[in-house]
Design an enzyme around this catalytic site. Sequence first.
Site, mmCIF file in Angstrom:
data_model
loop_
_atom_site.group_PDB
_atom_site.id
_atom_site.type_symbol
_atom_site.label_atom_id
_atom_site.label_comp_id
_atom_site.label_asym_id
_atom_site.label_seq_id
_atom_site.Cartn_x
_atom_site.Cartn_y
_atom_site.Cartn_z
ATOM 1 N N GLY A 140 0.011 -15.154 -2.511
ATOM 2 C CA GLY A 140 1.262 -14.426 -2.755
ATOM 3 C C GLY A 140 1.303 -13.775 -4.124
ATOM 4 O O GLY A 140 2.379 -13.513 -4.666
ATOM 5 N N SER A 141 0.130 -13.456 -4.687
ATOM 6 C CA SER A 141 0.098 -12.940 -6.065
ATOM 7 C C SER A 141 -0.033 -11.415 -6.149
ATOM 8 O O SER A 141 -0.065 -10.863 -7.250
ATOM 9 C CB SER A 141 -1.085 -13.569 -6.819
ATOM 10 O OG SER A 141 -2.296 -13.015 -6.352
ATOM 11 N N SER A 206 -5.132 -13.446 -12.239
ATOM 12 C CA SER A 206 -4.305 -14.221 -11.316
ATOM 13 C C SER A 206 -5.084 -15.369 -10.677
ATOM 14 O O SER A 206 -4.613 -15.971 -9.698
ATOM 15 C CB SER A 206 -3.821 -13.289 -10.202
ATOM 16 O OG SER A 206 -4.944 -12.654 -9.595
ATOM 17 N N GLY A 222 -12.583 -9.248 -11.069
ATOM 18 C CA GLY A 222 -12.379 -10.285 -12.092
ATOM 19 C C GLY A 222 -12.894 -9.840 -13.448
ATOM 20 O O GLY A 222 -13.625 -8.856 -13.549
ATOM 21 N N LEU A 272 -6.407 -5.561 9.700
ATOM 22 C CA LEU A 272 -7.474 -5.560 10.709
ATOM 23 C C LEU A 272 -7.717 -6.960 11.273
ATOM 24 O O LEU A 272 -8.615 -7.163 12.080
ATOM 25 C CB LEU A 272 -8.766 -4.990 10.115
ATOM 26 C CG LEU A 272 -8.694 -3.517 9.685
ATOM 27 C CD1 LEU A 272 -9.995 -3.073 9.029
ATOM 28 C CD2 LEU A 272 -8.370 -2.612 10.880
ATOM 29 N N ILE A 275 -8.640 -12.986 7.803
ATOM 30 C CA ILE A 275 -9.915 -13.480 7.274
ATOM 31 C C ILE A 275 -9.807 -15.002 7.194
ATOM 32 O O ILE A 275 -8.855 -15.527 6.604
ATOM 33 C CB ILE A 275 -10.194 -12.901 5.871
ATOM 34 C CG1 ILE A 275 -10.202 -11.375 5.915
ATOM 35 C CG2 ILE A 275 -11.499 -13.454 5.304
ATOM 36 C CD1 ILE A 275 -9.998 -10.725 4.554
ATOM 37 N N TYR A 476 -6.684 0.059 -17.754
ATOM 38 C CA TYR A 476 -5.568 -0.798 -17.357
ATOM 39 C C TYR A 476 -4.419 -0.560 -18.326
ATOM 40 O O TYR A 476 -4.576 -0.746 -19.532
ATOM 41 C CB TYR A 476 -6.083 -2.229 -17.437
ATOM 42 C CG TYR A 476 -5.184 -3.301 -16.905
ATOM 43 C CD1 TYR A 476 -5.398 -3.827 -15.634
ATOM 44 C CD2 TYR A 476 -4.169 -3.850 -17.672
ATOM 45 C CE1 TYR A 476 -4.602 -4.846 -15.145
ATOM 46 C CE2 TYR A 476 -3.371 -4.867 -17.186
ATOM 47 C CZ TYR A 476 -3.596 -5.364 -15.925
ATOM 48 O OH TYR A 476 -2.813 -6.379 -15.437
HETATM 49 C C1 LIG Z 1 -0.064 -11.627 -13.306
HETATM 50 C C2 LIG Z 1 -1.026 -11.039 -12.339
HETATM 51 C C3 LIG Z 1 -2.333 -10.782 -12.725
HETATM 52 C C4 LIG Z 1 -3.222 -10.216 -11.817
HETATM 53 N N1 LIG Z 1 -4.508 -9.987 -12.215
HETATM 54 C C5 LIG Z 1 -5.399 -9.483 -11.334
HETATM 55 C C6 LIG Z 1 -6.754 -9.259 -11.723
HETATM 56 O O1 LIG Z 1 -7.159 -9.513 -12.860
HETATM 57 N N2 LIG Z 1 -7.600 -8.744 -10.800
HETATM 58 C C7 LIG Z 1 -7.189 -8.476 -9.527
HETATM 59 O O2 LIG Z 1 -8.002 -8.049 -8.727
HETATM 60 N N3 LIG Z 1 -5.917 -8.645 -9.148
HETATM 61 C C8 LIG Z 1 -5.014 -9.166 -10.000
HETATM 62 N N4 LIG Z 1 -3.715 -9.364 -9.615
HETATM 63 C C9 LIG Z 1 -3.310 -9.003 -8.244
HETATM 64 C C10 LIG Z 1 -3.491 -10.120 -7.197
HETATM 65 O O3 LIG Z 1 -3.696 -11.360 -7.794
HETATM 66 C C11 LIG Z 1 -4.618 -9.749 -6.269
HETATM 67 O O4 LIG Z 1 -4.209 -8.666 -5.480
HETATM 68 C C12 LIG Z 1 -5.118 -10.877 -5.365
HETATM 69 O O5 LIG Z 1 -6.354 -10.480 -4.839
HETATM 70 C C13 LIG Z 1 -4.186 -11.256 -4.235
HETATM 71 O O6 LIG Z 1 -4.657 -12.458 -3.665
HETATM 72 P P1 LIG Z 1 -3.648 -13.446 -2.953
HETATM 73 O O7 LIG Z 1 -4.445 -14.578 -2.396
HETATM 74 O O8 LIG Z 1 -2.553 -13.828 -3.858
HETATM 75 O O9 LIG Z 1 -3.126 -12.531 -1.766
HETATM 76 P P2 LIG Z 1 -1.640 -12.275 -1.251
HETATM 77 O O10 LIG Z 1 -0.815 -11.724 -2.335
HETATM 78 O O11 LIG Z 1 -1.142 -13.473 -0.558
HETATM 79 O O12 LIG Z 1 -1.918 -11.137 -0.173
HETATM 80 C C14 LIG Z 1 -2.326 -9.860 -0.562
HETATM 81 C C15 LIG Z 1 -2.663 -9.019 0.678
HETATM 82 O O13 LIG Z 1 -3.817 -9.547 1.300
HETATM 83 C C16 LIG Z 1 -3.523 -9.977 2.624
HETATM 84 N N5 LIG Z 1 -4.226 -11.229 2.846
HETATM 85 C C17 LIG Z 1 -4.192 -12.336 2.078
HETATM 86 N N6 LIG Z 1 -4.988 -13.272 2.600
HETATM 87 C C18 LIG Z 1 -5.547 -12.743 3.706
HETATM 88 C C19 LIG Z 1 -6.450 -13.229 4.692
HETATM 89 N N7 LIG Z 1 -6.963 -14.458 4.646
HETATM 90 N N8 LIG Z 1 -6.781 -12.405 5.721
HETATM 91 C C20 LIG Z 1 -6.301 -11.142 5.795
HETATM 92 N N9 LIG Z 1 -5.435 -10.640 4.896
HETATM 93 C C21 LIG Z 1 -5.069 -11.443 3.865
HETATM 94 C C22 LIG Z 1 -2.021 -10.103 2.689
HETATM 95 O O14 LIG Z 1 -1.516 -9.913 3.994
HETATM 96 C C23 LIG Z 1 -1.587 -9.028 1.734
HETATM 97 O O15 LIG Z 1 -1.596 -7.804 2.406
HETATM 98 C C24 LIG Z 1 -2.794 -9.910 -10.502
HETATM 99 C C25 LIG Z 1 -1.478 -10.188 -10.118
HETATM 100 C C26 LIG Z 1 -0.598 -10.744 -11.024
HETATM 101 C C27 LIG Z 1 0.810 -11.030 -10.598
#
Ligand SMILES: Cc1cc2nc3c(=O)[nH]c(=O)nc-3n(C[C@H](O)[C@H](O)[C@H](O)COP(=O)(O)OP(=O)(O)OC[C@H]3O[C@@H](n4cnc5c(N)ncnc54)[C@H](O)[C@@H]3O)c2cc1C
Length: 566
Positions: A140-141, A206, A222, A272, A275, A476
């Site tokens: 959820g990030s 994150s 990353g 799609l 995962i 960034y």
């Molecule tokens: C403070 C902060 C710092 C951040 N820094 C970075 C950084 O340095 N680098 C970076 O790349 N991103 C960063 N992000 C963004 C975020 O962390 C990324 O987008 C991360 O990859 C999301 O992963 P999540 O597990 O939280 O996915 P979620 O937020 O839960 O989901 C993101 C999307 O992916 C889909 N999804 C999630 N899991 C699956 C699955 N298993 N199968 C299919 N679809 C799925 C969801 O439906 C949604 O559409 C940051 C965010 C914040 C708030």
Amino acid sequence: MTDVKHMKWWGWGIDGVGFHHEDKPAFAPFVLKAVGLNLNTAERASEPAFADLKVPASIAGPEFIAGLAAIVGEDNVSIDDKLRVVHTYGKSLRDLVRIRNNWIERSPDVVVYPANEAEVQGVVDAAVAANAVIIPFGGGSNIAGSLEPLPSETRPVVSLDLGRLREVVAIDTDSGLARIQAGSQGPDLEAQLNAHGWTIGHFPDSFTHSTVGGWVATRSSGMQSDKYGDIADIARGLRVVRPGGVLVLHPLPSTSSGPSLREMILGSEGKLGVITEVTVQVHRIPAKRDVYAYFFPNWKSGIAAMQEIAESDASPSITRISDAKETGLSLATSKNRKGLDKFIAGKVLPGIMKSKGWTLEDICLSFIGYEGSVSHAKLQKKLVDAIVKKHGGLGVGKGPGVLYDQKKFDTPYLRDFLLDMGAAGDVSETAAPWSKLVELHANAHAAAQKAYDSIGAQGWIMSHMSHSYRSGACLYFTFAFVFGDDPIGEYDTVKSAIQQAFVDNGGTISHHHGVGLEHSPWLSQDVSPEGVKVLAGLFSSADPTNNFNPGKVLPSSMLPSQVLPS
Ligand SMILES: Cc1cc2nc3c(=O)[nH]c(=O)nc-3n(C[C@H](O)[C@H](O)[C@H](O)COP(=O)(O)OP(=O)(O)OC[C@H]3O[C@@H](n4cnc5c(N)ncnc54)[C@H](O)[C@@H]3O)c2cc1C
């Protein structure tokens, strides 16, 4: 009830952890100068109360819920309001402003926590049979609006939380390939790998609250990507549950079996399929890992040095440089004049810089990381040091790099603090060829300033370059301003100006945050209208009834021959 842990419903990270400025004496004066906010007199908002939230009622019928419970067990299906709210948004500024202001138009109707791939398949099949919506949930990030159900959605919405799939299943030690369940969060999977002497090498800011499935679904990057690659390089094999079956992509070093299905899943944001497992390239934990700090007289010389490093035989794990404004903030967030701040605030270093003819307001701080065997790290540093010297830079040792390493996962809490004080603090990122970076940087700053003028705000924008490639790099941007009467409208004005500057200056709409709802208005300018047509065809043929995360990446209205829900 399930043991899956979630972040605060209203902000970043875990309860009880937050940003404080009292131990950073230079911070309050810095904020006052930057955005006109007096932290010593402004009133800090109290923590939002869940009881004040109006949560839309669940429209999932009892039969549908009973069907899901039969698949995952009653304890792993919930229509609890708090869980539904936790699964409504990601952690973008827009998300946080809305949730703090009780703006929830649509929530998932039910949250399910399957334990394994077979249960994911059961949930997907049941949801598609019932013409329900499925939104996979990792940590959820995300900050691109990739999770929220569309307000217009009339079908039941299932948030499919992968949090119980969190094991490193197996490691092929010959190939350095680890099979990891998709819901594994950064610290958990890294600890499991470390226990066997391996690391994934993927550390987004994150990291502490995001999952490997989410990284793949958003094309994450990353901070050590210069050495280990982006998740698009790291993820070699995939298992994706789709209606009626599992799409299996074996981990291969390379393949020419047609257009890359692996690349299609990367960045697909749940559209799609779900995962369930990612096979990632892992590496032996390096014997040596150091981050060194360097100063450059100005942004242009710093970027030129980063470019030359990317072209050279040196292969550092991190090449990062902050512009002068971000360097100023780094100095202002040091604690009680220890470390970096003390170093600069003292007389010796500024004296050296002045003697070199530098203007202190222009200096740019860079961090460069070296990883590998002791001899490899030493050689890399030697190669880099020569390039830094050629561009007039100055090495200042490991001390500031240690500080950077320690506080890298703390900065996300700063945004919640600013929101408490009535101010926006957010980010926007892009990638562009080296030949365009300096101009793009200047033009994005100018566009933000123009936007601030148009909303009558004293605004701030600063940047760093991270993630280098042979042909270019990621820029960034962090921006901040004090809210007026229309927080979301003002935010849109500033963020849109920056995004538009990216595409106008040869950059992409996002280097690693994905598209979601937030960036989709610029997609056609990024990939061309013909590219959008190809994507629309892909989504509508793979998901003809639009059950998977509707509206993300492309608005549903752009999907052709959509069999729309009755
Ligand atoms: C403070 C902060 C710092 C951040 N820094 C970075 C950084 O340095 N680098 C970076 O790349 N991103 C960063 N992000 C963004 C975020 O962390 C990324 O987008 C991360 O990859 C999301 O992963 P999540 O597990 O939280 O996915 P979620 O937020 O839960 O989901 C993101 C999307 O992916 C889909 N999804 C999630 N899991 C699956 C699955 N298993 N199968 C299919 N679809 C799925 C969801 O439906 C949604 O559409 C940051 C965010 C914040 C708030």
